[in-house]
Design an enzyme around this catalytic site. Structure first.
Site, PDB file in Angstrom:
ATOM      1  N   ASP A  35      47.858  50.032  34.381  1.00  0.00           N
ATOM      2  CA  ASP A  35      46.970  48.903  34.650  1.00  0.00           C
ATOM      3  C   ASP A  35      47.774  47.742  35.234  1.00  0.00           C
ATOM      4  OD1 ASP A  35      44.883  47.152  34.700  1.00  0.00           O
ATOM      5  OD2 ASP A  35      44.429  47.244  32.566  1.00  0.00           O
ATOM      6  N   ASP A  36      47.602  47.486  36.515  1.00  0.00           N
ATOM      7  CA  ASP A  36      48.315  46.409  37.221  1.00  0.00           C
ATOM      8  C   ASP A  36      49.806  46.715  37.427  1.00  0.00           C
ATOM      9  OD1 ASP A  36      45.877  45.181  36.873  1.00  0.00           O
ATOM     10  OD2 ASP A  36      46.654  43.354  35.931  1.00  0.00           O
ATOM     11  N   CYS A  75      40.627  46.009  38.599  1.00  0.00           N
ATOM     12  CA  CYS A  75      40.432  47.169  37.716  1.00  0.00           C
ATOM     13  C   CYS A  75      39.198  48.034  37.960  1.00  0.00           C
ATOM     14  CB  CYS A  75      40.393  46.699  36.269  1.00  0.00           C
ATOM     15  SG  CYS A  75      41.920  45.943  35.710  1.00  0.00           S
ATOM     16  N   HIS A 133      36.266  49.995  30.756  1.00  0.00           N
ATOM     17  CA  HIS A 133      35.966  48.983  31.781  1.00  0.00           C
ATOM     18  C   HIS A 133      35.042  49.502  32.878  1.00  0.00           C
ATOM     19  CE1 HIS A 133      37.641  44.983  33.552  1.00  0.00           C
ATOM     20  NE2 HIS A 133      36.344  44.977  33.306  1.00  0.00           N
ATOM     21  N   HIS A 246      49.130  45.276  32.050  1.00  0.00           N
ATOM     22  CA  HIS A 246      48.146  44.200  32.276  1.00  0.00           C
ATOM     23  C   HIS A 246      48.423  42.992  31.378  1.00  0.00           C
ATOM     24  CE1 HIS A 246      44.220  42.192  32.333  1.00  0.00           C
ATOM     25  NE2 HIS A 246      43.892  42.917  33.381  1.00  0.00           N
ATOM     26  N   ASN A 299      45.660  49.136  40.483  1.00  0.00           N
ATOM     27  CA  ASN A 299      45.792  48.115  41.551  1.00  0.00           C
ATOM     28  C   ASN A 299      47.231  47.614  41.518  1.00  0.00           C
ATOM     29  OD1 ASN A 299      43.891  46.598  39.197  1.00  0.00           O
ATOM     30  ND2 ASN A 299      45.818  45.575  39.659  1.00  0.00           N
ATOM     31  N   LYS A 331      47.979  41.694  43.109  1.00  0.00           N
ATOM     32  CA  LYS A 331      46.659  41.996  42.557  1.00  0.00           C
ATOM     33  C   LYS A 331      45.649  40.945  43.052  1.00  0.00           C
ATOM     34  CE  LYS A 331      44.171  42.305  38.182  1.00  0.00           C
ATOM     35  NZ  LYS A 331      44.203  42.189  36.730  1.00  0.00           N
TER      36      LYS A 331
HETATM   37 CA   LIG Z   1      44.139  46.590  36.774  1.00  0.00          CA
END
Ligand SMILES: [Ca+2]
Length: 481
Positions: A35-36, A75, A133, A246, A299, A331
Site C-alpha cells: 500500500d503506497d 488506493c 477498501h 501507508h 500506487n 501518490k
Molecule cells: Ca495506496
C-alpha cells in the site's frame, strides 16, 4: 492381438502425456499488494538505505517488471481494477476522482466476473486478507454510508468470490477500526452493539477490540501464513493486501531503528519480513515452487519536499532514500511516481528467473493473464481492460506488453502511454476553480526523459493528435456493460 494392445497402450500413454502438456496447470496464486510502496523502495529497484532481501528474492528467482503501472494513483481505484480487470473510471459506482469513502457501498456490480470468482469457479479456495477498501453493502451511490450495526456485513468480499476474508474495511486510520472476519466483526457476540457516531465515527461494543496500528501489518501476515498452513488439497488464490507502508507509518517496536532512513524504511523492512514469512510458509507446506507469487503496490509512494516537510517521509529523503526512485511525482499525481510500481512474479519453471523486462504492463492485466494461466476463457462481460500477458510473463521470444495504457490521477487528470510516449491531457475545471500546476497539456518521451522534464506537446503535434484520439476512443469504449 498382443502387439495391437501394446500399440494401443503406447498410443494411450502418448495421448495422455500430450493431453497433460496441453492442459493448463493450476498453480496456487499468492498476490501480495503493498500500500503506497514507491518505485524506489526495494533493493531490487535501486534502494540502498532499505534492505528487502525477501522481496528481492522474488526478483532473483522470478521476473522483474520495470514498466508496471497501476491504473489509479491512489488506493481503491487500483484495487477495483486489479480485481475486475476493468478501468475503475468505467464504473459509475466509483467516485470520479479519489478514493472510496469508508463505509461506501460495494464497488462491484452483481454478476460481474471478478478475479477471485475466476479462481473459485475452477475449484480454487480463495481468500482476501488485509485492507479491503472496496466498499460493503448496496447503496444508491458512493456517497451512501453503511450501517455497521447490522448483524452481517454484506454484500462484501464473500459476495465477489472470496471464500474467506479477514481484515479492515479500509485504511488503518479509517473507521471502523476493528477487524471483521467473513461477515462479522471479530469477537462480536449476540447483543453487542456497534454505534454509528458523527461523521465516519464507528464505536465498537468495547474499545478493547480496536486494533493498534503498529500491530496490523503483523496480524495480516499471521493470518496469511495461517491460511497457507490450513490449506487443503485444492489449489488456492490468496490476496494479501497489507497496510504497509501507508500513512500512518507505524512499524512494530521490534522493527524500529533497523533501516538506514528512519521509521519509513523500518516499515518497508517490516513488510519485507512479512513476505519472508509467507514464502517460508509456502516452503514449509511444500508448495512454494507450485505457487505463482506476485508482489506489487497499489500506487506510487508518498514523497515530500522542503516546502511541505511531512515526517517521516522527509527523514527518509534526508537520509538519501528515494521513495519513487528517479521518477517525477508521487501518490495522487499524474506523473510516473504516482503510477509506476515494483512488480515481481515468481513461478519456477514457468516464469524465467533473474529476468528484467521493460515491456509495459498494468495491474488490470493480472485478471486476463491469470485466466490464461488456468485455461479459462473470460466472458465478454468481464475484464474488458485486461490484456493476457502470459507469453510475456513466461519470457516467450518476441512476447510484448500492452500497446497502450490509460492512467487517471486522484485529481481526475487522464494520461495515456503508448510506446515510449506519455500524453497528459488538461482537465476541464469549473469556473472559478483553481487549476493545479500539473493540470496542463503535456507530452513526454519516457525513453529519453524518464523524469518527465521536457514537455514536447508543442513540437510533436502529430503524436499529440494520435494520442489524444487514442485516449478519447478508449474513454468512449462502452465496455462490457
Ligand atoms: Ca495506496
Amino acid at each position: 492381438m498382443l502387439s495391437f494392445r501394446i500399440s494401443m497402450s503406447i498410443f494411450c500413454c502418448l495421448a495422455a502425456s500430450l493431453a497433460s502438456a496441453a492442459t493448463p496447470s493450476k498453480p496456487n496464486v499468492v498476490l501480495i499488494l503493498a500500500d503506497d510502496l514507491g518505485y524506489g523502495d526495494l533493493g531490487s529497484y535501486g534502494a540502498t538505505k532499505v534492505s528487502t532481501p525477501n522481496i528481492d528474492r522474488l526478483a532473483r528467482e522470478g521476473t522483474r517488471f520495470t514498466n508496471a503501472y497501476t491504473p489509479g494513483s491512489v488506493c481503491s481505484p487500483t484495487r477495483y481494477s486489479l480485481l475486475s480487470g476493468r478501468y475503475f473510471w468505467r464504473n459509475p459506482m466509483h467516485p470520479p476522482t479519489g478514493v472510496l469513502a469508508p463505509g461506501a457501498p460495494l464497488l462491484f456490480e452483481e454478476n460481474r466476473m471478478t478475479l477471485p470468482q475466476l479462481f473459485k469457479n475452477q475449484g480454487y479456495s480463495t481468500a482476501a486478507i488485509g485492507k479491503w477498501h472496496l466498499g460493503v453493502g448496496r447503496g444508491p451511490d458512493y456517497l451512501a454510508r453503511y450501517d455497521w450495526n447490522q448483524d452481517e456485513i454484506r454484500p462484501g468480499p464473500l459476495e465477489i468470490g472470496f471464500d474467506y476474508f479477514y481484515g479492515m474495511a479500509a485504511n488503518v486510520g479509517n473507521e471502523p477500526a476493528f477487524y471483521f472476519e467473513n461477515r462479522r466483526f471479530v469477537g462480536r457476540m449476540k447483543g453487542d452493539v456497534v454505534t454509528m457516531g458523527r461523521r465516519e465515527k464507528v464505536e465498537p461494543w468495547t474499545p478493547e477490540v480496536r486494533y493498534r496500528p503498529e500491530e496490523v501489518g503483523g496480524e495480516i501476515a499471521r493470518k496469511a501464513v495461517s491460511f497457507i498452513e490450513q490449506s487443503g488439497n485444492s489449489p488456492f488464490f490468496l490476496y494479501v493486501a497489507t497496510n504497509i507502508p501507508h500513512h500512518d507509518v507505524t512499524p512494530a517496536p521490534e522493527n524500529t531503528g533497523k533501516s538506514q532512513c528512519g521509521p519509513y524504511g523500518d516499515f518497508v523492512q517490516e513488510l519485507d519480513g512479512h513476505v519472508g514469512q509467507i514464502l517460508a510458509a509456502l516452503e514449509k507446506k511444500g508448495v512454494l515452487d507450485q505457487t505463482l507469487v506476485i508482489f506489487t503496490s497499489d500506487n506510487g509512494g508518498v514523497v515530500t519536499d522542503a516546502s511541505h516537510r511531512l515526517e517521516p517521509y522527509w527523514q527518509a529523503l534526508q537520509s538519501g532514500h528515494r521513495i519513487c526512485g528517479a521518477l517525477r511525482g508521487r501518490k495522487h499525481s499524474i506523473y510516473e511516481g504516482g503510477f509506476r510500481v515494483p512488480f515481481l512474479a515468481r513461478w519456477p519453471g514457468q516464469i524465467p528467473a533473474a529476468r528484467t523486462t521493460d515491456e509495459v504492463i498494468g495491474l488490470t492485466d493480472v485478471m486476463a493473464t491469470c485466466a490464461a494461466l488456468i485455461g479459462v476463457s473470460l466472458p465478454d462481460t468481464a475484464a474488458e481492460d485486461s490484456v493476457n500477458l502470459l507469453p510475456l510473463w513466461r519470457g516467450e521470444a518476441a512476447a510484448k506488453g500492452r500497446e497502450h495504457l490509460v492512467l487517471k490521477s486522484a485529481n481526475g487528470i487522464f494520461a495515456v502511454r503508448e510506446g515510449s510516449w506519455k500524453l497528459i491531457e488538461q482537465r476541464e475545471i469549473a469556473p472559478g476553480q483553481k487549476r493545479e500546476p500539473e493540470n496542463n497539456n503535456q507530452l513526454y518521451d519516457l525513453s529519453s526523459d524518464p523524469a518527465e522534464t521536457q514537455n514536447r506537446w508543442e513540437d510533436q503535434p502529430e503524436i499529440v493528435l494520435r494520442l489524444r484520439r487514442l485516449l478519447e476512443s478508449t474513454q468512449k469504449q462502452s465496455g462490457a456493460q
